[in-house]
Design an enzyme around this catalytic site. Structure first.
Site, PDB file in Angstrom:
ATOM      1  N   HIS A 173       0.824  -1.214   0.000  1.00 36.47           N
ATOM      2  CA  HIS A 173       0.000   0.000   0.000  1.00 36.47           C
ATOM      3  C   HIS A 173       0.847   1.248   0.000  1.00 36.47           C
ATOM      4  O   HIS A 173       0.493   2.246  -0.611  1.00 36.47           O
ATOM      5  CB  HIS A 173      -0.898   0.029   1.236  1.00 36.47           C
ATOM      6  CG  HIS A 173      -2.135  -0.776   1.048  1.00 36.47           C
ATOM      7  ND1 HIS A 173      -2.986  -0.549   0.001  1.00 36.47           N
ATOM      8  CD2 HIS A 173      -2.656  -1.789   1.749  1.00 36.47           C
ATOM      9  CE1 HIS A 173      -3.976  -1.397   0.076  1.00 36.47           C
ATOM     10  NE2 HIS A 173      -3.805  -2.171   1.122  1.00 36.47           N
ATOM     11  N   ARG A 278      -4.690  -8.845 -13.851  1.00 38.98           N
ATOM     12  CA  ARG A 278      -4.336 -10.195 -13.391  1.00 38.98           C
ATOM     13  C   ARG A 278      -5.510 -10.701 -12.564  1.00 38.98           C
ATOM     14  O   ARG A 278      -5.771 -10.185 -11.479  1.00 38.98           O
ATOM     15  CB  ARG A 278      -3.058 -10.151 -12.540  1.00 38.98           C
ATOM     16  CG  ARG A 278      -1.794  -9.791 -13.339  1.00 38.98           C
ATOM     17  CD  ARG A 278      -0.569  -9.778 -12.433  1.00 38.98           C
ATOM     18  NE  ARG A 278       0.680  -9.798 -13.167  1.00 38.98           N
ATOM     19  CZ  ARG A 278       1.431  -8.725 -13.422  1.00 38.98           C
ATOM     20  NH1 ARG A 278       1.060  -7.531 -12.996  1.00 38.98           N
ATOM     21  NH2 ARG A 278       2.567  -8.846 -14.099  1.00 38.98           N
ATOM     22  N   ARG A 315      -7.001 -11.063 -18.035  1.00 44.94           N
ATOM     23  CA  ARG A 315      -6.251 -12.303 -18.304  1.00 44.94           C
ATOM     24  C   ARG A 315      -6.864 -13.427 -17.489  1.00 44.94           C
ATOM     25  O   ARG A 315      -7.118 -13.272 -16.291  1.00 44.94           O
ATOM     26  CB  ARG A 315      -4.790 -12.122 -17.915  1.00 44.94           C
ATOM     27  CG  ARG A 315      -3.981 -13.382 -18.166  1.00 44.94           C
ATOM     28  CD  ARG A 315      -2.532 -13.206 -17.820  1.00 44.94           C
ATOM     29  NE  ARG A 315      -2.332 -13.118 -16.383  1.00 44.94           N
ATOM     30  CZ  ARG A 315      -1.144 -12.876 -15.819  1.00 44.94           C
ATOM     31  NH1 ARG A 315      -0.082 -12.658 -16.572  1.00 44.94           N
ATOM     32  NH2 ARG A 315      -1.027 -12.846 -14.519  1.00 44.94           N
ATOM     33  N   GLU A 414       4.622 -15.349 -24.062  1.00 48.92           N
ATOM     34  CA  GLU A 414       5.590 -15.418 -22.963  1.00 48.92           C
ATOM     35  C   GLU A 414       6.382 -16.714 -22.976  1.00 48.92           C
ATOM     36  O   GLU A 414       7.118 -17.000 -22.039  1.00 48.92           O
ATOM     37  CB  GLU A 414       4.916 -15.163 -21.600  1.00 48.92           C
ATOM     38  CG  GLU A 414       3.631 -15.871 -21.369  1.00 48.92           C
ATOM     39  CD  GLU A 414       2.887 -15.404 -20.122  1.00 48.92           C
ATOM     40  OE1 GLU A 414       3.416 -14.623 -19.327  1.00 48.92           O
ATOM     41  OE2 GLU A 414       1.751 -15.859 -19.949  1.00 48.92           O
ATOM     42  N   ASN A 437       8.215 -10.675 -18.624  1.00 50.98           N
ATOM     43  CA  ASN A 437       8.711 -11.205 -17.349  1.00 50.98           C
ATOM     44  C   ASN A 437       8.972 -12.706 -17.496  1.00 50.98           C
ATOM     45  O   ASN A 437      10.012 -13.216 -17.101  1.00 50.98           O
ATOM     46  CB  ASN A 437       7.700 -10.974 -16.218  1.00 50.98           C
ATOM     47  CG  ASN A 437       7.271  -9.527 -16.103  1.00 50.98           C
ATOM     48  OD1 ASN A 437       7.939  -8.650 -16.638  1.00 50.98           O
ATOM     49  ND2 ASN A 437       6.157  -9.269 -15.450  1.00 50.98           N
ATOM     50  N   ASP A 438       7.993 -13.403 -18.064  1.00 49.05           N
ATOM     51  CA  ASP A 438       8.190 -14.837 -18.293  1.00 49.05           C
ATOM     52  C   ASP A 438       9.014 -15.095 -19.538  1.00 49.05           C
ATOM     53  O   ASP A 438       9.854 -16.001 -19.550  1.00 49.05           O
ATOM     54  CB  ASP A 438       6.829 -15.541 -18.422  1.00 49.05           C
ATOM     55  CG  ASP A 438       6.271 -15.887 -17.053  1.00 49.05           C
ATOM     56  OD1 ASP A 438       7.046 -16.383 -16.217  1.00 49.05           O
ATOM     57  OD2 ASP A 438       5.082 -15.625 -16.817  1.00 49.05           O
ATOM     58  N   ARG A 448      13.054 -16.185 -12.920  1.00 47.44           N
ATOM     59  CA  ARG A 448      12.829 -14.756 -12.691  1.00 47.44           C
ATOM     60  C   ARG A 448      12.947 -14.358 -11.227  1.00 47.44           C
ATOM     61  O   ARG A 448      13.101 -13.188 -10.912  1.00 47.44           O
ATOM     62  CB  ARG A 448      11.478 -14.310 -13.283  1.00 47.44           C
ATOM     63  CG  ARG A 448      10.282 -14.969 -12.674  1.00 47.44           C
ATOM     64  CD  ARG A 448       9.025 -14.749 -13.487  1.00 47.44           C
ATOM     65  NE  ARG A 448       8.210 -13.636 -13.024  1.00 47.44           N
ATOM     66  CZ  ARG A 448       6.996 -13.350 -13.483  1.00 47.44           C
ATOM     67  NH1 ARG A 448       6.474 -14.076 -14.464  1.00 47.44           N
ATOM     68  NH2 ARG A 448       6.318 -12.347 -13.019  1.00 47.44           N
ATOM     69  N   CYS A 485       2.918  -6.126 -21.868  1.00 44.31           N
ATOM     70  CA  CYS A 485       2.505  -5.877 -20.482  1.00 44.31           C
ATOM     71  C   CYS A 485       3.551  -6.349 -19.477  1.00 44.31           C
ATOM     72  O   CYS A 485       3.360  -6.213 -18.276  1.00 44.31           O
ATOM     73  CB  CYS A 485       1.148  -6.509 -20.191  1.00 44.31           C
ATOM     74  SG  CYS A 485       1.122  -8.285 -20.424  1.00 44.31           S
TER      75      CYS A 485
HETATM   76  C1  PEP Z   1       4.776 -11.524 -17.860  1.00 49.53           C
HETATM   77  O1  PEP Z   1       5.116 -12.707 -17.752  1.00 49.53           O
HETATM   78  O2  PEP Z   1       5.467 -10.638 -18.414  1.00 49.53           O
HETATM   79  C2  PEP Z   1       3.496 -11.083 -17.276  1.00 49.53           C
HETATM   80  C3  PEP Z   1       3.029  -9.858 -17.450  1.00 49.53           C
HETATM   81  O3  PEP Z   1       2.833 -11.999 -16.522  1.00 49.53           O
HETATM   82  P1  PEP Z   1       3.126 -12.240 -14.946  1.00 49.53           P
HETATM   83  O4  PEP Z   1       4.174 -11.277 -14.524  1.00 49.53           O
HETATM   84  O5  PEP Z   1       1.820 -12.078 -14.273  1.00 49.53           O
HETATM   85  O6  PEP Z   1       3.613 -13.665 -15.002  1.00 49.53           O
HETATM   86 MG    MG Z   2       3.649 -14.185 -17.126  1.00 50.58          MG
END
Ligand code: PEP
Ligand code: MG
Length: 523
Positions: A173, A278, A315, A414, A437-438, A448, A485
């Site tokens: 927060h 999410r 998603r 991803e 990210n993935d 990660r 994203c």
């Molecule tokens: C990603 O993998 O880039 C993504 C946005 O999904 P998350 O971070 O929720 O796995």
């Molecule tokens: Mg992901």
């Protein structure tokens, strides 16, 4: 000059004198002590009054009604334990439950549990922390072990320049409230309250994860120059307009959100829509079963209404990997990130998946909803997913339940597999969204979450960049839009490169909306 560091990167730079808040340093006003049940009642009525002004307190009020609080307390309390001790132990037990959940957002809700219990305990012991933040000198940076939502509400925001806390994550927060008030927050700075003394001058660079205590003159001047330039740049951005490059190309900057409250905050901060909601929050909030179609429908409709005509990209469930659900037993996996995760879970649990799809479709009658599937790896898999979606649409049509017949369906890119067949996948859907990210962890074979190999987990690595370009080209060859994203979209150092690759839309963290809009307008 001392330099303190954190790995939790935020946004922005601020200067100021430290106002160190220690857990035991609050001013205390005493009133009558009372029993646990009286204290709980007092807490509920306090929060009920506060709930109408603040989503945070509305959530606390709801939490205070949860039978888990009384049940846990009753289990612990016996003749040998006084009310205050049993209350503290109940709080710890519930926090342990939350901390065991592998979801950053939900782990951060431990603060809310502590906050609600802090109020109850305050009534039991007849004391209040009120006044802890009174008389903060103008221009201070608050340095604390942790700050609860109630703490942050007590703080006169106009008096402070930022926060540094030892605990918390970028979804705490304190970060959300700081961002909403245009303040800089830096979390996870171990030892801050020990190493920083009240009144010391500090520079907080949240984007680099560094705090300079008593900086030397050269560092001070360098930061003053950087802040002046950045402030001038951000002030020139009209956050509520769509950003345009110098060539006149309009580029949408949407935001990522973890729940309907964040959807609202993002739209208020100027997001051109939500590029990633999410949906896990609903599944994590539910304590003993997958959330019902009705629960989900209500949450998605609330989020869609907050977006008005702007797109809301929901998603479907992305659990597995490091995200577990308390009520869902899965066999132990050797490689969870390569295992039973995301769309694989949904397809293996058709009733649960259909509930979610029906809820999203029904909510689409109330806004501009798009649906997005995570972790797709083949055309066959995608065809099966889309046929379940079609079946749900047919069911709703046959029952005369309204939904957006033209709802757009897209996929997250991803996995390396999805990149390699991007063009074939693009022929089947309306949009792509790059989950870097993935994608980074799968392309680089680097977990990660593992700090030991974080130098290999690099979204700027040549192989990841090539994968990004291939996915964008695959989308464009089939005439569909490509968004990003993953966190890379929020990094202003990448904006020019991504536009150069042809990326159509960015979906960024809420604090990065203005920064990325500025980066676009300056290219
Ligand atoms: C990603 O993998 O880039 C993504 C946005 O999904 P998350 O971070 O929720 O796995
Ligand atoms: Mg992901």
């Amino acid at each position: 000059m001392d330099i303190l560091r954190t790995v939790s990167r935020g946004q922005g730079i601020c200067f100021g004198h430290a106002f160190v808040v220690r857990e035991d340093g609050g001013q205390v006003t005493v009133w009558d002590q009372c029993s646990f049940s009286e204290a709980l009642e007092k807490t509920r009525s306090e929060l009920e009054k506060l709930a109408s002004d603040s989503d945070i307190f509305a959530a606390h009020y709801e939490m205070s009604q949860d039978p888990l609080i009384e049940d846990t307390y009753t289990e612990i309390k016996d003749d040998f334990i006084d009310d205050a001790t049993a209350c503290k132990e109940a709080c710890e037990a519930i926090c342990r439950l939350f901390e065991g959940i592998d979801d950053e957002y939900l782990r951060a809700r431990v603060d809310d549990v502590k906050d609600v219990f802090g109020r109850i305990l305050g009534h039991i012991e007849g004391r209040s922390k009120a006044g802890r933040f009174a008389d903060i000198p103008h221009g201070s940076i608050i340095v604390a072990e942790n700050l609860t939502p109630s703490d942050t509400v007590e703080i006169e925001m106009s008096a402070i320049n930022g926060f540094v806390t030892e605990h918390g994550s970028t979804t705490s927060h304190v970060c959300i409230i700081a961002a909403n008030n245009g303040k800089v927050a830096m979390v996870g700075v171990g030892g801050a309250t020990e190493m920083i003394q009240n009144g010391q001058f500090m520079i907080v660079d949240a984007s680099e994860g560094m705090v300079f205590v008593d900086p030397d003159e050269a560092t001070r001047q360098e930061y003053e120059r950087r802040v002046k330039t950045e402030n001038e740049q951000l002030a020139s951005v009209d956050v509520h307009a769509v950003a345009k490059t110098k060539n006149g190309k309009s580029v949408q900057v949407m935001a990522n959100a973890g729940n309907p409250a964040e959807v609202k905050a993002a739209i208020e901060a100027g997001a051109d829509g939500i590029g990633l909601l999410r949906s896990e929050f609903l599944y994590m909030e539910s304590k003993d079963a997958f959330p019902s179609e009705e629960t989900q429908f209500a949450a998605y409709r609330e989020a869609a209404t907050a977006c008005g005509e702007k797109p809301l990209t929901i998603r479907t469930l992305d659990v597995g990997g490091d995200k577990k659900l308390a009520y869902w037993n899965t066999p132990k996996e050797e490689n969870p990130f390569l295992g039973f995760r995301a769309i694989r879970v949904s397809m293996a649990m058709p009733d649960m998946f259909r509930n979610q799809l029906r809820a999203i479709l029904r909510a689409s009658a109330f806004g501009n909803i798009r649906i997005m599937f995570p972790m797709i790896t083949s055309c066959e898999e995608l065809a099966s997913v889309l046929s379940v979606l079609d079946e749900c649409k047919n069911e709703l049509s046959e029952s005369g339940i309204p939904f957006d017949q033209n709802i757009k369906a897209g996929i997250m890119i991803e996995t390396p597999a999805a990149v390699l067949i991007a063009e074939e996948l693009a022929a089947m859907v309306d949009f792509f969204s790059l989950g870097t990210n993935d994608l980074t962890q799968y392309v680089m074979a680097a977990d990660r979450g593992n700090s030991a190999i974080s130098h290999i987990y690099n979204p700027f690595a040549a192989a990841v960049q090539k994968a990004i370009k291939m996915a964008i080209d695959g989308a464009h060859n089939q005439g569909i839009e490509c968004c990003m994203c993953g966190e890379l979209a929020s990094n202003k150092e990448a904006t020019g490169m991504l536009l150069g690759y042809g990326l159509d839309t960015f979906s960024v963290s809420i604090p990065a909306i203005a920064t990325i809009k500025y980066a676009i307008t300056s290219l």
